[in-house]
Design an enzyme around this catalytic site. Sequence first.
Site, PDB file in Angstrom:
ATOM      1  CE  LYS A  22      -2.381   0.751   3.851  1.00 53.51           C
ATOM      2  NZ  LYS A  22      -2.389   2.076   4.509  1.00 53.51           N
ATOM      3  CB  SER A  23       3.954   2.107   1.926  1.00 50.24           C
ATOM      4  OG  SER A  23       3.408   1.850   3.178  1.00 50.24           O
ATOM      5  CB  SER A 144       2.965  11.162  10.227  1.00 55.39           C
ATOM      6  OG  SER A 144       2.811  10.335   9.088  1.00 55.39           O
ATOM      7  CB  SER A 145       7.669   9.265   7.574  1.00 54.69           C
ATOM      8  OG  SER A 145       6.796   8.176   7.343  1.00 54.69           O
ATOM      9  CD  GLN A 146       1.081   8.194   6.014  1.00 56.96           C
ATOM     10  OE1 GLN A 146       0.106   8.936   6.153  1.00 56.96           O
ATOM     11  NE2 GLN A 146       0.993   6.892   6.194  1.00 56.96           N
ATOM     12  CB  SER A 172       8.785   6.971  10.035  1.00 57.30           C
ATOM     13  OG  SER A 172       7.937   6.687  11.120  1.00 57.30           O
ATOM     14  CG  ASP A 290       2.069   1.021  10.074  1.00 59.48           C
ATOM     15  OD1 ASP A 290       1.484   1.689  10.952  1.00 59.48           O
ATOM     16  OD2 ASP A 290       2.145   1.377   8.889  1.00 59.48           O
ATOM     17  CE  LYS A 317       0.637   5.082  12.130  1.00 56.31           C
ATOM     18  NZ  LYS A 317       1.182   5.092  10.769  1.00 56.31           N
ATOM     19  NE  ARG A 364      -0.927  -1.339   9.344  1.00 53.67           N
ATOM     20  CZ  ARG A 364      -0.808  -1.948   8.167  1.00 53.67           C
ATOM     21  NH1 ARG A 364      -1.030  -3.253   8.073  1.00 53.67           N
ATOM     22  NH2 ARG A 364      -0.478  -1.273   7.091  1.00 53.67           N
TER      23      ARG A 364
END
Length: 405
Positions: A22-23, A144-146, A172, A290, A317, A364
């Site tokens: 997904k990433s 968050s690294s996003q 991350s 995760d 999350k 998850r």
Amino acid sequence: MNLLLQTSQSNLQAQIAVTGSKSETNRLLLLQALFPNITLANTSNSDDSEVMQKALLGNEEIVDIHHAGTAMRFLTAYFAVNESREVVLTGSQRMTERPIKVLVEALEQLGAKITYEKEPGYPPIRIKGQKITASKVNIPANVSSQYISALLLVAPKLENGIEITLVGEITSVPYIKMTLALLNDLDIKTSFEGNVITIYPKQAVASKVMTVESDWSSASYFFSLVALAENATVSLTSYTETSLQGDSALVEIYKLMGVETHFEGNKMTLTKQGNFIPQTLNLELNNTPDIAQTIVVTCLGLGIGCHLTGLHTLKIKETDRLEALRIELTKLGASISVTNDSLTLLTSSEINHNIKIATYNDHRMAMAFAPLALKVPIIIENAEVVSKSYPDFWEDLKSLGFEIS
């Protein structure tokens, strides 16, 4: 949909093809929107990736990404630099409680025009796409690294690229490195030295087929199953020993729980070690938060304790994952405590039977608890939530001999 899981299987044997990461998929979908001559193979069939693709291909003013946190972050950056669009980016009730302020402020430093529709700092947000010429931006490194990846992905299309200074201690890192590696695969020049990341502008890339590796976070549930089985040989495709995904750390972590991993071609085979005696685990999971849920449930199933740190991003999350774990593991009879960034499980030998595990709209939670069915019958509430990242999960469990009703 509530599912009762149970199995009399003590010997797990299977070959399973896991959907693409997904990433990686969501990063590549955004890059494909910027560079349409890229072709993608083995993409994720997850809800999150479908939502991402629909948003990138659509033309609506209101873009609803439901529970997809990655899509929220990546699309915020994408629409901010898309001169021809004005959109309102929104999502589920939980999404409106997940902060976006750090990313919005970083984009505003570059000249983006973003306003909050309701609560300042949170979605929904209105984005008026701009031509961005500024290139220097500071962003906290422990978020968050996003947020950081969102900026990196749109950077090649900016007139002057981007130079990001990460302020403080970086978390991350593997996810940042994954983003950079995908850019490098397209011959986009990058550098990451100390706390500064630079992406150089590139208006066009050569035509290329990009194949997505299968998802390591999804593989984690099979590592857990093999650890909890008496005997097991489970082969998963498509995986290689050199992965862009941080969760490939599973190989070393699950060695500590009796799982041997062997690679051949694009196949990874997990085998249960005989006569293995597991010990209490102390793990720092800053780079791989995760898989924390999977690990703590495996420890409960093995009757060992663990102390997991580096988990501060789990608070924001799909749910507050630390609190959710504390509640659900306590139902099972575990002695567990959590802080803002850590979790401690004490050694225990008894697990309560037929407990209903709440999933909190979190894929998850559903998948991490499922392997416990090797030890006791267990009920997973709202089991359909797995479609967020791994729609075939329950069918794949049936192929391992699980009874699901």
